[in-house]
Design a protein around this motif. Sequence first.
Motif, short mmCIF file in Angstrom:
data_model
loop_
_atom_site.label_atom_id
_atom_site.label_comp_id
_atom_site.label_asym_id
_atom_site.label_seq_id
_atom_site.Cartn_x
_atom_site.Cartn_y
_atom_site.Cartn_z
N ARG A 131 0.83 -1.20 0.00
CA ARG A 131 0.00 0.00 0.00
C ARG A 131 0.87 1.25 0.00
O ARG A 131 2.05 1.19 0.35
CB ARG A 131 -0.93 0.02 1.22
N ARG A 132 0.25 2.36 -0.38
CA ARG A 132 0.94 3.65 -0.39
C ARG A 132 0.97 4.24 1.01
O ARG A 132 -0.03 4.24 1.73
CB ARG A 132 0.24 4.63 -1.33
N PHE A 133 2.14 4.73 1.41
CA PHE A 133 2.31 5.49 2.65
C PHE A 133 3.00 6.79 2.27
O PHE A 133 4.22 6.82 2.07
CB PHE A 133 3.14 4.72 3.68
N GLY A 134 2.22 7.85 2.15
CA GLY A 134 2.81 9.12 1.75
C GLY A 134 3.43 9.04 0.36
O GLY A 134 2.76 8.71 -0.61
N THR A 135 4.73 9.33 0.26
CA THR A 135 5.43 9.29 -1.03
C THR A 135 5.95 7.90 -1.35
O THR A 135 6.59 7.71 -2.39
CB THR A 135 6.61 10.27 -1.02
N ARG A 136 5.69 6.94 -0.49
CA ARG A 136 6.17 5.58 -0.70
C ARG A 136 5.02 4.73 -1.24
O ARG A 136 4.09 4.39 -0.51
CB ARG A 136 6.71 4.99 0.61
N PRO A 137 5.08 4.35 -2.52
CA PRO A 137 3.91 3.73 -3.15
C PRO A 137 3.75 2.24 -2.90
O PRO A 137 2.66 1.70 -3.13
CB PRO A 137 4.15 3.99 -4.64
N PHE A 138 4.79 1.54 -2.45
CA PHE A 138 4.72 0.08 -2.40
C PHE A 138 5.29 -0.46 -1.09
O PHE A 138 6.25 -1.24 -1.08
CB PHE A 138 5.48 -0.54 -3.58
N VAL A 139 4.72 -0.08 0.03
CA VAL A 139 5.18 -0.58 1.32
C VAL A 139 4.56 -1.95 1.58
O VAL A 139 3.34 -2.14 1.44
CB VAL A 139 4.81 0.40 2.45
N PHE A 140 5.39 -2.91 1.96
CA PHE A 140 4.91 -4.26 2.26
C PHE A 140 4.07 -4.24 3.53
O PHE A 140 4.50 -3.75 4.56
CB PHE A 140 6.11 -5.20 2.45
N CYS A 141 2.85 -4.77 3.43
CA CYS A 141 1.93 -4.79 4.57
C CYS A 141 1.52 -6.19 4.99
O CYS A 141 0.94 -6.35 6.07
CB CYS A 141 0.67 -3.98 4.25
N GLY A 142 1.80 -7.20 4.16
CA GLY A 142 1.41 -8.54 4.57
C GLY A 142 1.43 -9.51 3.41
O GLY A 142 1.84 -9.19 2.29
N ALA A 143 0.97 -10.73 3.69
CA ALA A 143 0.98 -11.79 2.69
C ALA A 143 -0.14 -12.77 2.99
O ALA A 143 -0.57 -12.92 4.14
CB ALA A 143 2.32 -12.51 2.67
N VAL A 144 -0.60 -13.45 1.94
CA VAL A 144 -1.62 -14.48 2.05
C VAL A 144 -1.14 -15.70 1.27
O VAL A 144 -0.71 -15.57 0.12
CB VAL A 144 -2.98 -13.99 1.49
N GLY A 145 -1.20 -16.87 1.90
CA GLY A 145 -0.76 -18.07 1.21
C GLY A 145 -0.93 -19.32 2.05
O GLY A 145 -1.27 -19.24 3.23
N PRO A 146 -0.71 -20.48 1.49
CA PRO A 146 -0.37 -20.68 0.07
C PRO A 146 -1.59 -20.49 -0.82
O PRO A 146 -2.70 -20.82 -0.44
CB PRO A 146 0.12 -22.13 0.03
N VAL A 147 -1.34 -19.93 -2.01
CA VAL A 147 -2.41 -19.74 -2.99
C VAL A 147 -2.10 -20.61 -4.20
O VAL A 147 -0.92 -20.82 -4.55
CB VAL A 147 -2.54 -18.26 -3.40
N PRO A 148 -3.12 -21.13 -4.85
CA PRO A 148 -2.88 -21.98 -6.02
C PRO A 148 -2.46 -21.16 -7.23
O PRO A 148 -2.98 -20.06 -7.46
CB PRO A 148 -4.24 -22.66 -6.25
N ILE A 149 -1.53 -21.67 -8.01
CA ILE A 149 -1.19 -21.10 -9.31
C ILE A 149 -1.09 -22.25 -10.30
O ILE A 149 -0.96 -23.41 -9.92
CB ILE A 149 0.12 -20.29 -9.28
N ALA A 150 -1.18 -21.93 -11.57
CA ALA A 150 -1.13 -22.96 -12.60
C ALA A 150 0.17 -23.75 -12.52
O ALA A 150 1.22 -23.22 -12.17
CB ALA A 150 -1.28 -22.31 -13.98
N ALA A 151 0.09 -25.03 -12.86
CA ALA A 151 1.25 -25.92 -12.75
C ALA A 151 2.43 -25.40 -13.57
O ALA A 151 3.59 -25.47 -13.13
CB ALA A 151 0.87 -27.33 -13.18
N ASP A 152 2.16 -24.88 -14.77
CA ASP A 152 3.25 -24.38 -15.60
C ASP A 152 3.93 -23.18 -14.96
O ASP A 152 5.16 -23.08 -14.96
CB ASP A 152 2.71 -24.00 -16.99
N MET A 153 3.13 -22.27 -14.37
CA MET A 153 3.73 -21.12 -13.70
C MET A 153 4.52 -21.55 -12.48
O MET A 153 5.61 -21.03 -12.21
CB MET A 153 2.65 -20.12 -13.31
#
Length: 382
Positions: free
Chosen positions: A204-226
């Motif tokens: 999320r954005r915090f002031g002038t910082r556009p990409f501050v890490f705030c958390g994670a969710v997993g494990p999530v499924p992705i395609a076998a090839d990916m």
Amino acid sequence: MQTLGVAAVSARAMAQAAAHDGFDVVALDLFGDVDTRRAASRWLPIGAPGSLHIDAAQVLAALRELAREREGGVPLVGWVAGSGFEGEPDLLAQGAAVLPLIGTAAAAVRRLRDPALFFGFLAGERIPHPPVSFEPPEDAEGWLMKDAHGCGGWHVRRPPWPKDERLPAHHYYQREMAGLPMSATFIANGRDVHVLGFNELSVRRFGTRPFVFCGAVGPVPIAADMARRVTAIAQALSAEFELRGLCSLDFMRDGDAIGALEVNPRPPASMSLYRRPFGSGLMQAHVRACLEGALPPATPAQAQDVEGMEIVFARRPLQLDAAAARRLAAWPGIHDLPDAGQRFDIDDPVCTLSAGGSDAGQVRMRLNEGRERLLQSLETLA
């Protein structure tokens, strides 16, 4: 019982995982949160909480203290470096000379965090990644400035940048890529990897910082090839940069396309999403991979619900009184518990929330609702 030191900006997740795996834990971090101290037999400070930066002198003093105890007969295996050390290869090297470092070696971290070497390797191996430049782009629109020694996304900047200034050391420009930020959590032995799973990241954005890490969710499924493609990238990076132990690979996912961003060569925040995924503990697996080169068996991961973690940042200055601290301690899914009397400025991390569910959307909803309720409660009481 073997003793293990764990050091980071916040060492709570590693301390709890190590204690769960049967280690006697000495935690070194900035906060000394209630649950960190509960998991550890001892806590040693290595920086001021508000700085979000480890203090080299305090780190080395703490490691020297542990080394003296090891020489006196304490069965201390060594120390694990977590968040905050990825941009400190010199400190890692100094610390490793005092007490055995259980993780990716300092020289490997230095190479990995050299953007010219890292992205040069990706380009040479034709590993997809957003374009990178070490000169200011003529048209800055759509580009980001990053610091290869930074962590948590606080270092990422959008234009405008100062013109006609030399690019700071270990900084680079990278084309912004559309899509969903993700990561792969894995264990490496310097040659191969065991992937625990894939995660969706919250920024999320915090002031002038556009990409501050705030958390994670997993494990999530992705395609076998990916999954195969991301695993192959992690394997190539492990072999080239001699990664060891718990690590993560951050990447962007845009439909079927992926773009590698960076590697965290240390136990990542996403480790807390995985609870005994192969029948044994994560910190035991980390130590075995580093000291013995052993990876968990290549068997299907045990089924588990989707888990999520969310860092809660203060929206205004706060000071916890005793009532607020008690309310916080009783909150469901709470971690990184501060003591009564602690002060927080705007955008300071207050605590961490966790939630589980059947899919990523449900978990995100629960985390978002929990964060808002918690902040409203704190701002009423504090």
